[in-house]
Design a protein around this motif. Structure first.
Motif, PDB file in Angstrom:
ATOM      1  N   ARG A 170     110.380  33.625  43.408  1.00  0.00           N
ATOM      2  CA  ARG A 170     110.883  33.004  44.629  1.00  0.00           C
ATOM      3  C   ARG A 170     109.744  32.275  45.320  1.00  0.00           C
ATOM      4  O   ARG A 170     108.629  32.770  45.393  1.00  0.00           O
ATOM      5  CB  ARG A 170     111.457  34.073  45.546  1.00  0.00           C
ATOM      6  N   SER A 171     110.051  31.128  45.845  1.00  0.00           N
ATOM      7  CA  SER A 171     109.004  30.330  46.491  1.00  0.00           C
ATOM      8  C   SER A 171     108.470  30.995  47.757  1.00  0.00           C
ATOM      9  O   SER A 171     107.326  30.779  48.136  1.00  0.00           O
ATOM     10  CB  SER A 171     109.531  28.937  46.820  1.00  0.00           C
ATOM     11  N   ASP A 172     109.277  31.815  48.412  1.00  0.00           N
ATOM     12  CA  ASP A 172     108.834  32.487  49.640  1.00  0.00           C
ATOM     13  C   ASP A 172     108.338  33.907  49.381  1.00  0.00           C
ATOM     14  O   ASP A 172     108.137  34.677  50.307  1.00  0.00           O
ATOM     15  CB  ASP A 172     109.967  32.511  50.668  1.00  0.00           C
ATOM     16  N   ASP A 173     108.127  34.244  48.118  1.00  0.00           N
ATOM     17  CA  ASP A 173     107.710  35.598  47.754  1.00  0.00           C
ATOM     18  C   ASP A 173     106.216  35.793  48.005  1.00  0.00           C
ATOM     19  O   ASP A 173     105.414  34.891  47.821  1.00  0.00           O
ATOM     20  CB  ASP A 173     108.012  35.842  46.278  1.00  0.00           C
ATOM     21  N   THR A 174     105.858  37.004  48.413  1.00  0.00           N
ATOM     22  CA  THR A 174     104.448  37.355  48.590  1.00  0.00           C
ATOM     23  C   THR A 174     104.047  38.292  47.451  1.00  0.00           C
ATOM     24  O   THR A 174     104.905  38.951  46.863  1.00  0.00           O
ATOM     25  CB  THR A 174     104.217  38.068  49.933  1.00  0.00           C
TER      26      THR A 174
ATOM     27  N   HIS B 210     105.330  41.888  48.100  1.00  0.00           N
ATOM     28  CA  HIS B 210     106.762  42.076  47.884  1.00  0.00           C
ATOM     29  C   HIS B 210     107.089  42.065  46.394  1.00  0.00           C
ATOM     30  O   HIS B 210     107.909  42.853  45.912  1.00  0.00           O
ATOM     31  CB  HIS B 210     107.554  40.986  48.623  1.00  0.00           C
TER      32      HIS B 210
END
Length: 104
Positions: A60-64, A67
């Motif tokens: 996911r592009s917003d994944d850290t 996470h």
């Protein structure tokens, strides 16, 4: 963002796992091994390459990183713990228990 799944590549991993399983289940000392199961290391490589590709594809592009690792831990650790407890119970009942077995 909806991530497109690659179920066809996920299915290919099954064949890689079967190669590895077959390699470990054949007794090579008898000379009766099947040639296809000699490709166990190819199965390992194929499995890891496909797994890495699928994880990268579904990232996911917003994944850290935190996470991501929490999700991986939550997916892998429960089955690892169950397998470890079953192996430990087997070792305890069979009398072949050593302290090193706790950590392997």
């Amino acid at each position: 963002m909806d991530v497109k799944r690659l179920d066809s590549l996920t299915g290919v991993r099954i064949f890689a796992v079967l190669l590895v399983f077959g390699f470990h289940s054949v007794d090579f000392s008898t000379g009766d091994e099947l040639a296809v199961f000699g490709a166990g290391m190819v199965g390992v490589s194929l499995f890891y390459v496909l797994s890495g590709l699928l994880m990268a594809w579904t990232a996911r592009s917003d994944d850290t990183p935190g996470h991501f690792y929490r999700r991986r831990f939550a997916r892998i650790y429960p089955s690892y713990l169950v397998a470890w407890l079953i192996a430990l119970a087997f070792l305890l009942t069979q009398g072949g228990f050593g302290w090193a077995d706790l950590f392997l």
